[in-house]
Scaffold this motif. Structure first.
Motif, PDB file in Angstrom:
ATOM      1  N   PHE A  28       2.472   6.567   4.153  1.00 38.64           N
ATOM      2  CA  PHE A  28       1.640   6.661   2.952  1.00 38.64           C
ATOM      3  C   PHE A  28       0.741   5.437   2.831  1.00 38.64           C
ATOM      4  O   PHE A  28      -0.470   5.555   2.620  1.00 38.64           O
ATOM      5  CB  PHE A  28       2.513   6.813   1.694  1.00 38.64           C
ATOM      6  N   TYR A  29       1.347   4.256   2.938  1.00 41.89           N
ATOM      7  CA  TYR A  29       0.553   3.038   2.775  1.00 41.89           C
ATOM      8  C   TYR A  29      -0.487   2.891   3.879  1.00 41.89           C
ATOM      9  O   TYR A  29      -1.633   2.519   3.604  1.00 41.89           O
ATOM     10  CB  TYR A  29       1.458   1.806   2.701  1.00 41.89           C
ATOM     11  N   GLU A  30      -0.121   3.184   5.104  1.00 40.39           N
ATOM     12  CA  GLU A  30      -1.099   3.090   6.203  1.00 40.39           C
ATOM     13  C   GLU A  30      -2.242   4.088   6.003  1.00 40.39           C
ATOM     14  O   GLU A  30      -3.400   3.763   6.264  1.00 40.39           O
ATOM     15  CB  GLU A  30      -0.411   3.258   7.551  1.00 40.39           C
ATOM     16  N   ALA A  31      -1.942   5.280   5.498  1.00 39.10           N
ATOM     17  CA  ALA A  31      -2.987   6.274   5.219  1.00 39.10           C
ATOM     18  C   ALA A  31      -3.912   5.812   4.096  1.00 39.10           C
ATOM     19  O   ALA A  31      -5.043   6.289   3.983  1.00 39.10           O
ATOM     20  CB  ALA A  31      -2.356   7.620   4.848  1.00 39.10           C
ATOM     21  N   ASN A  32      -3.441   4.857   3.297  1.00 39.12           N
ATOM     22  CA  ASN A  32      -4.227   4.330   2.184  1.00 39.12           C
ATOM     23  C   ASN A  32      -4.785   2.937   2.478  1.00 39.12           C
ATOM     24  O   ASN A  32      -5.094   2.179   1.559  1.00 39.12           O
ATOM     25  CB  ASN A  32      -3.395   4.341   0.901  1.00 39.12           C
ATOM     26  N   GLY A  33      -4.901   2.602   3.756  1.00 39.15           N
ATOM     27  CA  GLY A  33      -5.610   1.386   4.146  1.00 39.15           C
ATOM     28  C   GLY A  33      -4.787   0.144   4.371  1.00 39.15           C
ATOM     29  O   GLY A  33      -5.343  -0.924   4.641  1.00 39.15           O
ATOM     30  N   PHE A  34      -3.475   0.236   4.269  1.00 37.80           N
ATOM     31  CA  PHE A  34      -2.627  -0.934   4.509  1.00 37.80           C
ATOM     32  C   PHE A  34      -2.376  -1.109   5.996  1.00 37.80           C
ATOM     33  O   PHE A  34      -2.296  -0.131   6.739  1.00 37.80           O
ATOM     34  CB  PHE A  34      -1.280  -0.794   3.786  1.00 37.80           C
ATOM     35  N   ARG A  35      -2.229  -2.365   6.416  1.00 36.72           N
ATOM     36  CA  ARG A  35      -1.953  -2.694   7.803  1.00 36.72           C
ATOM     37  C   ARG A  35      -0.785  -3.667   7.874  1.00 36.72           C
ATOM     38  O   ARG A  35      -0.590  -4.483   6.964  1.00 36.72           O
ATOM     39  CB  ARG A  35      -3.182  -3.328   8.469  1.00 36.72           C
ATOM     40  N   PRO A  36      -0.003  -3.634   8.955  1.00 40.50           N
ATOM     41  CA  PRO A  36       1.113  -4.574   9.107  1.00 40.50           C
ATOM     42  C   PRO A  36       0.626  -6.021   9.050  1.00 40.50           C
ATOM     43  O   PRO A  36      -0.409  -6.356   9.627  1.00 40.50           O
ATOM     44  CB  PRO A  36       1.676  -4.243  10.494  1.00 40.50           C
ATOM     45  N   ALA A  37       1.382  -6.859   8.327  1.00 40.59           N
ATOM     46  CA  ALA A  37       1.007  -8.273   8.176  1.00 40.59           C
ATOM     47  C   ALA A  37       2.191  -9.196   8.428  1.00 40.59           C
ATOM     48  O   ALA A  37       2.111 -10.389   8.163  1.00 40.59           O
ATOM     49  CB  ALA A  37       0.435  -8.510   6.782  1.00 40.59           C
ATOM     50  N   GLY A  38       3.322  -8.635   8.880  1.00 44.55           N
ATOM     51  CA  GLY A  38       4.488  -9.459   9.155  1.00 44.55           C
ATOM     52  C   GLY A  38       5.775  -8.784   8.725  1.00 44.55           C
ATOM     53  O   GLY A  38       5.805  -7.582   8.457  1.00 44.55           O
ATOM     54  N   ARG A  39       6.807  -9.598   8.648  1.00 46.03           N
ATOM     55  CA  ARG A  39       8.137  -9.124   8.253  1.00 46.03           C
ATOM     56  C   ARG A  39       8.768 -10.154   7.326  1.00 46.03           C
ATOM     57  O   ARG A  39       8.404 -11.315   7.347  1.00 46.03           O
ATOM     58  CB  ARG A  39       9.037  -8.955   9.474  1.00 46.03           C
ATOM     59  N   THR A  40       9.736  -9.696   6.548  1.00 46.25           N
ATOM     60  CA  THR A  40      10.540 -10.601   5.741  1.00 46.25           C
ATOM     61  C   THR A  40      12.005 -10.218   5.919  1.00 46.25           C
ATOM     62  O   THR A  40      12.313  -9.047   6.135  1.00 46.25           O
ATOM     63  CB  THR A  40      10.144 -10.556   4.243  1.00 46.25           C
ATOM     64  N   ALA A  41      12.877 -11.193   5.829  1.00 44.08           N
ATOM     65  CA  ALA A  41      14.313 -10.937   5.909  1.00 44.08           C
ATOM     66  C   ALA A  41      14.913 -10.748   4.521  1.00 44.08           C
ATOM     67  O   ALA A  41      16.108 -10.516   4.382  1.00 44.08           O
ATOM     68  CB  ALA A  41      15.005 -12.097   6.625  1.00 44.08           C
ATOM     69  N   ASP A  42      14.073 -10.840   3.482  1.00 47.33           N
ATOM     70  CA  ASP A  42      14.568 -10.840   2.109  1.00 47.33           C
ATOM     71  C   ASP A  42      13.634 -10.055   1.193  1.00 47.33           C
ATOM     72  O   ASP A  42      12.960 -10.627   0.331  1.00 47.33           O
ATOM     73  CB  ASP A  42      14.706 -12.291   1.632  1.00 47.33           C
ATOM     74  N   CYS A  43      13.598  -8.761   1.368  1.00 40.45           N
ATOM     75  CA  CYS A  43      12.710  -7.887   0.593  1.00 40.45           C
ATOM     76  C   CYS A  43      12.889  -8.104  -0.907  1.00 40.45           C
ATOM     77  O   CYS A  43      14.010  -8.068  -1.418  1.00 40.45           O
ATOM     78  CB  CYS A  43      12.987  -6.422   0.947  1.00 40.45           C
ATOM     79  N   GLY A  44      11.790  -8.332  -1.588  1.00 45.69           N
ATOM     80  CA  GLY A  44      11.830  -8.504  -3.030  1.00 45.69           C
ATOM     81  C   GLY A  44      12.365  -9.850  -3.486  1.00 45.69           C
ATOM     82  O   GLY A  44      12.411 -10.115  -4.676  1.00 45.69           O
ATOM     83  N   GLY A  45      12.792 -10.680  -2.566  1.00 43.19           N
ATOM     84  CA  GLY A  45      13.329 -11.992  -2.933  1.00 43.19           C
ATOM     85  C   GLY A  45      14.701 -11.862  -3.559  1.00 43.19           C
ATOM     86  O   GLY A  45      14.820 -11.536  -4.729  1.00 43.19           O
ATOM     87  N   GLY A  46      15.737 -12.064  -2.782  1.00 42.90           N
ATOM     88  CA  GLY A  46      17.099 -12.012  -3.294  1.00 42.90           C
ATOM     89  C   GLY A  46      17.917 -10.836  -2.812  1.00 42.90           C
ATOM     90  O   GLY A  46      19.107 -10.770  -3.077  1.00 42.90           O
ATOM     91  N   SER A  47      17.308  -9.896  -2.090  1.00 38.16           N
ATOM     92  CA  SER A  47      18.045  -8.706  -1.656  1.00 38.16           C
ATOM     93  C   SER A  47      18.784  -8.926  -0.340  1.00 38.16           C
ATOM     94  O   SER A  47      19.782  -8.266  -0.074  1.00 38.16           O
ATOM     95  CB  SER A  47      17.092  -7.519  -1.479  1.00 38.16           C
TER      96      SER A  47
END
Length: 162
Positions: A131-150
């Motif tokens: 969905f996001y890629e179809a709406n113009g988003f592109r990969p920009a990296g990774r995080t080990a802590d989605c949302g901060g604290g998860s």
């Protein structure tokens, strides 16, 4: 459905939408117990209420007058040119009807000074990434802590604005 600013009276319906959507999306990835823990924390009434008054943010719902079919929350970062899309969820029964796109468009319009819209998404959530890629988003990296604290890994996606 029309998109409007969320209010206190929407919180119960937003919580139901988030809990149902999270279970439908993430039970197979994290298990029912972990999803319940996350939704009880991240989607509590106190957490949702705090978003209503957060400065430099936008809290939206998609509403047809009978139900809330989707929601989105975004906030400016310390750099006003970068906005973080914290949440965009559409109830499974309402997906593929343009609601997510409408919410996304309104979020973008709400931050005219922004040049980048950033989000984090669970890497196993292929439909959200598509969905996001179809709406113009592109990969920009990774995080080990989605949302901060998860402590959950996620893919970082960005969309250039303006």
């Amino acid at each position: 459905m029309f998109v409007r600013t969320a209010s206190e009276r929407d919180l119960a319906a937003i919580r139901v939408l988030l809990v149902e959507t999270w279970h439908a999306t993430y039970d197979a990835i994290y298990g029912v117990r972990r999803v319940t823990e996350i939704t009880d924390d991240w989607h509590s009434f106190a957490s949702l209420r705090a978003r209503l008054t957060r400065p430099n943010s936008e809290f939206l719902v998609a509403d047809d007058g009978k139900r809330i079919g989707g929601m989105a929350f975004a906030s400016a970062t310390t750099d006003p040119k970068i906005v973080l899309l914290n949440q965009l969820y559409v109830h499974p029964d309402c997906q593929r009807q343009g609601i997510g796109r409408s919410l996304l468009e309104e979020i973008e319009a709400s931050f005219p000074e922004a040049r980048t819209l950033r989000l984090e998404v669970e890497e196993a959530n292929a439909s959200a990434i598509a969905f996001y890629e179809a709406n113009g988003f592109r990969p920009a990296g990774r995080t080990a802590d989605c949302g901060g604290g998860s402590g959950m890994p996620a893919v970082v996606l960005e969309k250039r604005l303006g």
